[in-house]
Write a protein that holds these residues in place. Structure first.
Motif, short mmCIF file in Angstrom:
data_model
loop_
_atom_site.label_atom_id
_atom_site.label_comp_id
_atom_site.label_asym_id
_atom_site.label_seq_id
_atom_site.Cartn_x
_atom_site.Cartn_y
_atom_site.Cartn_z
N LYS A 1 39.96 36.94 43.70
CA LYS A 1 40.91 36.16 42.91
C LYS A 1 42.34 36.21 43.45
O LYS A 1 43.14 35.31 43.17
CB LYS A 1 40.92 36.66 41.46
N ASP B 1 37.18 41.16 41.94
CA ASP B 1 38.28 40.43 41.30
C ASP B 1 39.55 40.47 42.14
O ASP B 1 40.23 39.45 42.33
CB ASP B 1 38.57 41.00 39.91
N ARG B 2 39.89 41.65 42.66
CA ARG B 2 41.14 41.78 43.41
C ARG B 2 41.10 41.02 44.73
O ARG B 2 42.10 40.42 45.14
CB ARG B 2 41.44 43.26 43.65
N ALA C 1 38.98 51.95 42.54
CA ALA C 1 38.18 51.18 41.58
C ALA C 1 37.34 50.15 42.34
O ALA C 1 37.67 48.96 42.37
CB ALA C 1 39.08 50.49 40.56
N THR D 1 27.24 45.83 39.42
CA THR D 1 28.22 45.80 38.33
C THR D 1 28.14 44.49 37.53
O THR D 1 28.64 44.41 36.42
CB THR D 1 29.66 45.95 38.86
N SER E 1 34.65 48.77 41.63
CA SER E 1 34.10 47.73 40.76
C SER E 1 35.07 46.57 40.58
O SER E 1 34.68 45.47 40.17
CB SER E 1 33.75 48.32 39.39
N LYS E 2 36.36 46.81 40.88
CA LYS E 2 37.38 45.76 40.73
C LYS E 2 37.66 45.01 42.05
O LYS E 2 38.50 44.12 42.08
CB LYS E 2 38.68 46.37 40.21
N HIS F 1 30.92 33.99 40.00
CA HIS F 1 30.85 35.37 40.47
C HIS F 1 30.30 35.46 41.89
O HIS F 1 30.73 36.30 42.69
CB HIS F 1 29.98 36.21 39.52
#
Length: 447
Positions: free
Chosen positions: A151, A147-148, A141, A217, A143-144, A8
């Motif tokens: 990743k 990841d977006r 979003a 988060t 909070s995403k 993370h």
């Protein structure tokens, strides 16, 4: 104990890298490499000090202070209010975000258009409409984002740039050439000034709120761990920036592009990519610029929306995203040339103040965070930076020419140091006067 896993932490670092790495960051290193030639390592050293060191320090300082507004409050509450809003608006919807979209269009779309279409404003409007629709969707979003970005978008961007570097290693396009201009005698200083002009330290002041919310988060809530993990993530992002800057600078150094035949690093990078991949290289370059500008715009738009939601809680985050996306479309369609005419003087006025604020926080224990020292130093810096910015609009102040390093764009340094010294002396005199006027001392003097 609150802890972020290595995975993370890496994803947060990649998110920070992608928010920093915009089109401007693609342009400066190749030009530095082209002009510094055989002095590449020295000039790159100076470049990394300002283009990577300052932003990473800014992340650490903002995390430690608890936000840009708190940091600016060290000077004065009214200054904090005005300066923070000015920072978010200038690097955000008024200048920074529209500039990114316009530059992405000029590098990624404009080369493929016919002469008739390229002279029309319609393609830019359609591109910015699509660009900010995607930006809007990604911002909905926050909070995403980890990841977006971590990743998907950032790995793709990194792979595209690394592919150019590796292709050149197996198919060299040229050799190192002799340095030119200031890179001959002052490669480190010139590199530092080039990195300074990326102005990423301002963006770092904005991104602090996004980094903090991303860590929250993940379950990190205590300030101690928010600060430590923000600094760790910023340092790792700085490492990625260092590697990519090194690759881009190397490509520029071996590009064999005549310094007199190009105006900026974008043309140098375009020449490199075309030499390696032919006409297909334009597609690769367009994709790289579009991704770089998109991730930076998302980071800036998210940070601005989150800040204004905190400032005016009655207006939701989503409403701010809608409003700022719409305003960014309007400003982006003014055109890159007009945006640059406004943005360069604006950033010239703001950037030195931001750097001094960061530096003061780093040494604040020396003068015990005294607001007087902050005030004097910021006032002295602001006077020079604002007058310098006015000079770019044609209002010249010849007295500025007598300042050391003014010709190098660093005329604010001596006034900033003078402000610190004046503030320290003033505070000592004030303390001495209060001690002399204390009831105990007055009683002794009467005896």
């Amino acid at each position: 104990m609150e802890k972020v896993s290595r995975k993370h932490l890496l994803l947060v670092s990649l998110m920070i890298f992608s928010m920093f790495f915009g089109a401007g960051n693609l342009i400066f290193p190749p030009q530095l490499g082209q002009l510094s030639g055989t002095h590449l390592l020295k000039s790159l050293m100076g470049f990394l000090l300002s283009a990577v060191g300052l932003p990473v320090l800014a992340i650490a300082v903002v995390a430690k202070a608890g936000g840009l507004h708190v940091l600016a409050s060290r000077v004065h509450p009214r200054f904090a209010f005005g300066f923070t809003i000015l920072i978010y608006l200038s690097i955000g919807p008024f200048l920074g975000i529209p500039r990114a979209a316009s530059l992405a269009f000029e590098m990624g779309i404009l080369p493929f258009l016919s002469n008739e279409l390229s002279s029309s404003k319609f393609p830019l409007f359609m591109y910015t409409l699509i660009f900010f629709t995607i930006t809007f969707w990604l911002c909905l979003a926050p909070s995403k984002l980890v990841d977006r970005f971590g990743k998907v978008l950032t790995p793709v961007l990194l792979l595209l740039m690394i592919s150019i570097f590796i292709t050149n290693l197996f198919n060299p396009i040229g050799n190192f050439t002799p340095p030119t201009g200031d890179y001959i005698n002052f490669p480190i200083l010139k590199g530092f000034l080039d990195g300074y002009m990326t102005m990423d330290a301002i963006a770092a002041l904005n991104f602090g709120i996004v980094i903090s919310n991303a860590l929250k988060t993940m379950g990190i809530t205590k300030k101690k761990y928010l600060v430590s993990n923000s600094i760790k993530a910023g340092a790792i992002a700085g490492l990625f920036l260092t590697i990519i800057y090194g690759m881009l600078a190397y490509l520029g150094a071996v590009s064999n592009v005549n310094a007199n035949s190009t105006e900026n690093g974008a043309q140098v990078l375009t020449k490199v990519v075309f030499d390696l991949f032919g006409k297909k290289g334009s597609l690769l370059l367009g994709l790289i610029f579009s991704l770089a500008c998109l991730t930076t715009s998302v980071g800036l738009l998210t940070s601005c929306s989150q800040y204004f939601e905190q400032l005016i809680p009655k207006v939701s985050y989503k409403t701010w995203v809608v409003f700022l996306s719409f305003s960014s479309i309007i400003f982006a369609n003014v055109g890159l040339t007009q945006i640059l005419k406004i943005s360069i003087p604006m950033l010239t006025a703001i950037y030195p103040v931001a750097i001094v604020l960061i530096f003061l926080e780093l040494i604040s224990q020396i003068f015990k965070e005294n607001s007087i020292v902050y005030l004097f130093s910021i006032v002295c810096t602001s006077i020079v930076s604002i007058l310098d910015a006015l000079g770019q609009f044609g209002i010249k102040f010849t007295l500025l020419n007598y300042l050391p390093l003014y010709s190098k764009g660093l005329g604010w340094i001596v006034p900033a140091i003078a402000g610190i010294l004046i503030g320290c002396i003033y505070e000592k005199l004030k303390i001495r006067e209060s001690q002399q006027n204390s009831p105990l001392n007055l009683k002794k003097s009467r005896i």
